[in-house]
Every structure is written in C-alpha cells, then in structure tokens.
Design a protein around this motif. Structure first.
Motif, PDB file in Angstrom:
ATOM      1  N   VAL A 308       9.035 -12.138  -8.509  1.00  0.00           N
ATOM      2  CA  VAL A 308       8.251 -11.903  -7.180  1.00  0.00           C
ATOM      3  C   VAL A 308       8.978 -12.274  -6.089  1.00  0.00           C
ATOM      4  CG1 VAL A 308       7.519 -14.082  -7.572  1.00  0.00           C
ATOM      5  CG2 VAL A 308       6.069 -12.534  -6.207  1.00  0.00           C
ATOM      6  N   ASP A 309       8.668 -11.669  -4.904  1.00  0.00           N
ATOM      7  CA  ASP A 309       9.670 -11.922  -3.988  1.00  0.00           C
ATOM      8  C   ASP A 309       8.671 -12.446  -2.683  1.00  0.00           C
ATOM      9  OD1 ASP A 309      11.780 -12.132  -2.257  1.00  0.00           O
ATOM     10  OD2 ASP A 309      11.860 -10.003  -1.812  1.00  0.00           O
ATOM     11  N   HIS A 310       9.101 -13.598  -2.093  1.00  0.00           N
ATOM     12  CA  HIS A 310       8.566 -14.206  -1.034  1.00  0.00           C
ATOM     13  C   HIS A 310       8.887 -13.917   0.400  1.00  0.00           C
ATOM     14  CE1 HIS A 310       6.263 -16.515  -4.020  1.00  0.00           C
ATOM     15  NE2 HIS A 310       7.492 -17.041  -4.401  1.00  0.00           N
ATOM     16  N   SER A 320       3.664 -12.495  -0.917  1.00  0.00           N
ATOM     17  CA  SER A 320       4.413 -12.372  -2.193  1.00  0.00           C
ATOM     18  C   SER A 320       4.197 -11.098  -2.560  1.00  0.00           C
ATOM     19  CB  SER A 320       3.811 -13.269  -3.343  1.00  0.00           C
ATOM     20  OG  SER A 320       3.980 -14.824  -2.809  1.00  0.00           O
TER      21      SER A 320
END
Length: 436
Positions: A308-310, A320
């Motif tokens: 997951v990338d914020h 997210s």
C-alpha cells in the motif's frame, strides 16, 4: 509487445459494468456538475450526445446533472430550430449563463481536468486488487515464450519466473550492456492477461489523472463508441490496456513519485507507481538520479512491505492506494554498494546479469546482421574475437546492435556493398570504444 501477443491477451477480470445512475458512480454530484461546467466552458453550446461522450456515462446521468445546473441558473438551453430547407431539426444545445461562466472559471482554477468522469477510489482499489499479477501465476513455458528473442535467457528463466509470481521487488544488476533493461521490458510478455486502467480517480475532493498515452498501451476501441450501452459495453471510464511497463532512469525525481501537477496546466497526475499498478515499474540506472540513492530506496520501504502506498493530495489530505506492481531496480553497481543489508533483504530477488557465452554471442551477431540486412565477411568472428582479447572486453549483448549500427552507417556513407569487412569492423570498434 508485438501484435500477435496483443491478440492473445484477455482481460484478467470481467469488464467494469456501466453505472446505471448517478448513485452508482460513487462520486459526489458536484464532481459531475463541475466537470459539465468546464466542458461547456471549453465547448460552448454542446448537445447531449457530445456531453455524454465526453463524460463517458449514460445520457440520463448527464441529463440529471443538467437539470440541477439549470435550476441554479448556471446553464441555459438553446431550443432546436427548424431548418426548412432540409426539414431537419437541430439538437437541443446547452450553454453557460453569466453565473455559470463564473462557476466554471472557479472550477477550472481548482483543477483543469477535462475528460471522462473519474472512478471512485474504492472502485479503483477493488479493480486493482482483482487484477493482481499473482492471481494467475505464470509457468516456465510462459517465461520461455516471453524471452524467446533474448539470447542467453535460459540462465534467467528459472529465476525470473518465480520472481514475477512473488510480486516482490527485484534488483537487476550487472555490467552495463548485459541486457537488464531489455529483459525487464520483456518479462510482462509472460502474462497473457490485459488490465483495465481508469482515465482518472476521484479521492477526497481531488481528481487524479491515471491513464497516460505515454505510459499505457490501449487495446480496445471502446472509447470510439457513441453511447455506453448497459448490455453490450463496459464502463467507458476504464481503458483496456496491456499491463503497464514503465521505465524511468536518471530523469526520475521525487516529485514524480507523488501526486504531481503538469507544468503546462492545472491537472493533477498520478505518480509513476500508481500508473504502473498491475504491471512493472523499472527504476533504471539506479544511482544516476538527482536524489541520493538512500532517499529513493527509503521511499519504497512501506509500499514494498505492506503493498500500500500513502500519497499526499493537493488539498493536504492523504490517501492510501494499492501498490500491486512489480518494482524492479536496475543498476550497474554491485548490490553491496547500493544499499545496506537491511534494505536488500526487503528486495525479494537479486538477479545478476552476465555477458553471453561464445555460442550465444555468435548467434546474436548473426541475428542482428540479418535484421539490419548486412552480411558478415569470411573470418569476421576471428577478427571480432581478436578485438575482444586485445581490449579485454567481454561478450556484452549490446555490442552486436551497436557495432553493426555504426558499420551500416559507414557503408551507407561510402556507398559500399552491405558487407562488414574486417576494416569496417575495426573502424566501428574504434569509434565505439574510448581509449583510456
């Protein structure tokens, strides 16, 4: 990817369904209304067909939004007039009132996105997860097919296959010219599935453009249909594409890894890793970027660990998004000089690229010569191997293409036959290699 491979690709998931009403869009009504205002500002007096095409939804969703805009005195209706010479009635057209122009201008200053209605972030997440590479693992025969034109690939197949199936990050390392970038561009050919990519995603008050003609290769012509039919066509806000294959080198900046704005307009673009979801992102020439290698590598710790990338949005909020891609680093440097052991452990596969053996090297020379319509003279390889020994140069896969390219340039300039003689080879070699 060649046309034959394109024809073999099938969508990994069922096509996204056309939203039947405004509620099914999953985005606020104001997003639809503001986009309509901007379209009418850019294309005055558009009719319903034109607006439906531009927003890529069924017509009654557009009609409902137009009713709301008319009720607020933002849109005016231009009634059809009769053309008595042809007995044809023109379409009802819509334009902005003075108040509507002011509202459209405000919407433009917030963001200048003009395109199909964005997909709700929740729907985007669901589709990206369903299209994950690991859902349909590849086999040895798949990788053999994908690397069929890569000489010396028999050493790589047993490593690359499990690496792609794992979904973990890769480090491709080895001397310059050993084919790291070339192989990275080929590995997705092992996957016989295509994916859906949205034109844009709506998240917490922001429209983020995802589809890029530069980075994505579309497979469908669904966008050319005039109407979105609930029965026969999928949601036209999605584009059927080959799996993304994005490569970036020394030009990479940290800004490209965040939601960023085009310098020529006010459109917010997805970061490269979001564009590469369900595909591969290759960071080539690691160490040649403007930022320190450590800073670049640290950017990926959380995404690699938790998938997951914020991302920070223009309005200061954070979202997210899935990190469902193969992240590959390519470098001419040994792993120990790139990162510390703790980070290297997070990279699932470290794959070394070596020079070719003699038999593969000869085959590659013959194949490239045939491709360039050149003939190699008798004794060509005796001279070639002598040059390799004298300069202590190994059999790098890049050399046949580069040296024969120079040889062809010389032959064309001198109006000679397309025969690469020892003299031509030596000339090309001397032009290619610098003297230390």
């Amino acid at each position: 990817m060649g046309s034959s491979l394109k024809n073999e690709l099938v969508p990994q998931i069922s096509p996204p369904k056309v939203p039947a009403n405004s509620k099914a869009l999953g985005i606020p009504a104001v997003v639809v209304e503001n986009l309509l205002l901007k379209f009418l500002y850019a294309y005055p007096k558009s009719d319903l067909i034109e607006l439906t095409q531009r927003l890529a939804v069924v017509s009654h969703i557009v009609e409902d939004a137009l009713v709301q805009l008319r009720n607020r005195n933002l849109v005016a209706v231009y009634q059809p007039t009769t053309d008595f010479s042809s007995s044809v009635y023109s379409d009802v057209r819509y334009g902005l009132t003075e108040l509507g122009i002011s509202e459209a201008d405000t919407a433009y200053h917030k963001d200048a996105y003009l395109g199909p209605l964005p997909i709700a972030l929740s729907e985007y997440i669901d589709v990206i997860q369903a299209q994950d590479i690991r859902v349909q693992p590849i086999t040895r025969s798949d990788v053999n097919r994908a690397l069929a034109d890569v000489y010396g690939s028999h050493h790589l197949v047993p490593i690359l296959g499990p690496a792609i199936n794992s979904g973990r990050a890769l480090l491709l390392y080895g001397h310059a010219g050993t084919g790291k970038s070339f192989v990275a561009s080929k590995v997705l050919n092992a996957l016989s599935t295509s994916v859906f990519i949205p034109y844009a995603v709506y998240a917490d008050g922001n429209i983020i453009r995802v589809f890029s003609a530069q980075h994505h290769r579309r497979l469908d012509d669904n966008h050319s249909q005039k109407f979105a039919s609930l029965e026969s066509h999928y949601d036209k806000r999605w584009v059927l594409c080959e799996r993304p294959n994005i490569q970036v080198g020394g030009e990479l900046t940290m800004e490209m890894l965040e939601v960023n704005q085009n310098e020529h307009n006010r459109v917010w673009n997805a970061p490269l890793q979001m564009m590469a979801n369900n595909g591969i992102l290759v960071i080539d020439d690691l160490g040649r970027q403007s930022m320190p290698v450590e800073a670049l590598l640290n950017r990926w710790i959380v995404p690699m660990e938790y998938m997951v990338d914020h991302l920070s949005l223009p309005n200061g909020q954070q979202i997210s998004v899935p990190f469902y891609l193969t992240l590959a680093f390519s470098s001419n440097l040994p792993p120990s000089s790139i990162a510390d052991p703790a980070f290297l452990r997070r990279i699932g596969y470290k794959i070394e690229f070596n020079p070719l053996d003699e038999s593969d090297y000869i085959e590659l020379w013959n194949a490239v010569a045939k491709e360039k319509q050149l003939e190699l003279c008798d004794g060509f390889f005796d001279v070639l191997f002598e040059l390799h020994r004298d300069r202590q140069v190994e059999f790098y896969p890049c050399l046949p293409k580069d040296l024969l390219g120079i040889s062809r340039d010389i032959l064309v300039f001198d109006e000679q036959e397309r025969l690469v003689s020892p003299m031509i080879l030596r000339s090309a070699w001397g032009l290619y290699f610098t003297i230390d």
